[in-house]
Design a protein around this motif. Structure first.
Motif, PDB file in Angstrom:
ATOM      1  N   ILE A  40       6.553 -29.841 -33.956  1.00  0.00           N
ATOM      2  CA  ILE A  40       7.701 -29.939 -34.860  1.00  0.00           C
ATOM      3  C   ILE A  40       8.755 -30.779 -34.145  1.00  0.00           C
ATOM      4  O   ILE A  40       9.162 -30.470 -33.029  1.00  0.00           O
ATOM      5  N   HIS A  41       9.178 -31.848 -34.794  1.00  0.00           N
ATOM      6  CA  HIS A  41      10.163 -32.770 -34.230  1.00  0.00           C
ATOM      7  C   HIS A  41      11.467 -32.613 -35.001  1.00  0.00           C
ATOM      8  O   HIS A  41      11.462 -32.348 -36.206  1.00  0.00           O
ATOM      9  N   LEU A  42      12.583 -32.793 -34.326  1.00  0.00           N
ATOM     10  CA  LEU A  42      13.887 -32.735 -34.979  1.00  0.00           C
ATOM     11  C   LEU A  42      14.281 -34.117 -35.487  1.00  0.00           C
ATOM     12  O   LEU A  42      14.116 -35.110 -34.780  1.00  0.00           O
ATOM     13  N   ALA A  43      14.797 -34.170 -36.689  1.00  0.00           N
ATOM     14  CA  ALA A  43      15.307 -35.429 -37.236  1.00  0.00           C
ATOM     15  C   ALA A  43      16.522 -35.873 -36.417  1.00  0.00           C
ATOM     16  O   ALA A  43      17.258 -35.045 -35.886  1.00  0.00           O
ATOM     17  N   ASP A  44      16.707 -37.193 -36.311  1.00  0.00           N
ATOM     18  CA  ASP A  44      17.841 -37.722 -35.556  1.00  0.00           C
ATOM     19  C   ASP A  44      19.177 -37.282 -36.153  1.00  0.00           C
ATOM     20  O   ASP A  44      20.091 -36.930 -35.429  1.00  0.00           O
ATOM     21  N   GLU A  45      19.274 -37.337 -37.462  1.00  0.00           N
ATOM     22  CA  GLU A  45      20.494 -36.922 -38.165  1.00  0.00           C
ATOM     23  C   GLU A  45      20.086 -35.895 -39.217  1.00  0.00           C
ATOM     24  O   GLU A  45      19.990 -36.216 -40.406  1.00  0.00           O
ATOM     25  N   PRO A  46      19.847 -34.650 -38.804  1.00  0.00           N
ATOM     26  CA  PRO A  46      19.254 -33.676 -39.717  1.00  0.00           C
ATOM     27  C   PRO A  46      20.055 -33.429 -40.994  1.00  0.00           C
ATOM     28  O   PRO A  46      19.469 -33.242 -42.057  1.00  0.00           O
ATOM     29  N   MET A  47      21.371 -33.448 -40.917  1.00  0.00           N
ATOM     30  CA  MET A  47      22.169 -33.160 -42.108  1.00  0.00           C
ATOM     31  C   MET A  47      22.179 -34.330 -43.090  1.00  0.00           C
ATOM     32  O   MET A  47      22.429 -34.148 -44.273  1.00  0.00           O
ATOM     33  N   ASP A  48      21.921 -35.536 -42.608  1.00  0.00           N
ATOM     34  CA  ASP A  48      21.917 -36.707 -43.477  1.00  0.00           C
ATOM     35  C   ASP A  48      20.513 -37.124 -43.903  1.00  0.00           C
ATOM     36  O   ASP A  48      20.342 -37.834 -44.885  1.00  0.00           O
ATOM     37  N   SER A  49      19.508 -36.704 -43.157  1.00  0.00           N
ATOM     38  CA  SER A  49      18.148 -37.214 -43.387  1.00  0.00           C
ATOM     39  C   SER A  49      17.568 -36.799 -44.737  1.00  0.00           C
ATOM     40  O   SER A  49      16.824 -37.558 -45.344  1.00  0.00           O
ATOM     41  N   VAL A  50      17.914 -35.615 -45.209  1.00  0.00           N
ATOM     42  CA  VAL A  50      17.376 -35.155 -46.493  1.00  0.00           C
ATOM     43  C   VAL A  50      17.857 -36.053 -47.629  1.00  0.00           C
ATOM     44  O   VAL A  50      17.059 -36.554 -48.420  1.00  0.00           O
ATOM     45  N   ILE A  51      19.145 -36.292 -47.691  1.00  0.00           N
ATOM     46  CA  ILE A  51      19.688 -37.104 -48.772  1.00  0.00           C
ATOM     47  C   ILE A  51      19.282 -38.563 -48.620  1.00  0.00           C
ATOM     48  O   ILE A  51      19.004 -39.251 -49.612  1.00  0.00           O
ATOM     49  N   LYS A  52      19.197 -39.066 -47.394  1.00  0.00           N
ATOM     50  CA  LYS A  52      18.752 -40.451 -47.180  1.00  0.00           C
ATOM     51  C   LYS A  52      17.314 -40.633 -47.660  1.00  0.00           C
ATOM     52  O   LYS A  52      16.976 -41.638 -48.280  1.00  0.00           O
TER      53      LYS A  52
END
Length: 72
Positions: A40-52
């Motif tokens: 499991i890897h963490l997204a670079d910008e987790p709070m923005d990655s979903v909407i992007k």
């Protein structure tokens, strides 16, 4: 169980990316890696990655159609 075989094999080989608010939970990625047995890897910008990601798919749905799950 509804994931196409080519996507599920990629997840098993390469792992999954944790995004959104859950990615901010301390050591949640390590817990999931241990529990699920896949990286499991963490997204670079987790709070923005979903909407992007959603904006990217909505901008050209035909490009992503083969990766979208069919309802029903």
């Amino acid at each position: 169980e509804d994931v196409p075989p080519e996507i599920s094999s990629d997840i098993l080989d390469k792992g999954a990316v944790l995004s959104g608010g859950s990615a901010l939970l301390s050591n949640f990625d390590k817990f999931l890696t241990t529990r699920l047995g896949i990286p499991i890897h963490l997204a670079d910008e987790p709070m923005d990655s979903v909407i992007k990601g959603l904006l990217l798919v909505l901008s050209d749905p035909a490009v992503f159609a083969k990766n979208l799950l069919k309802k029903g």
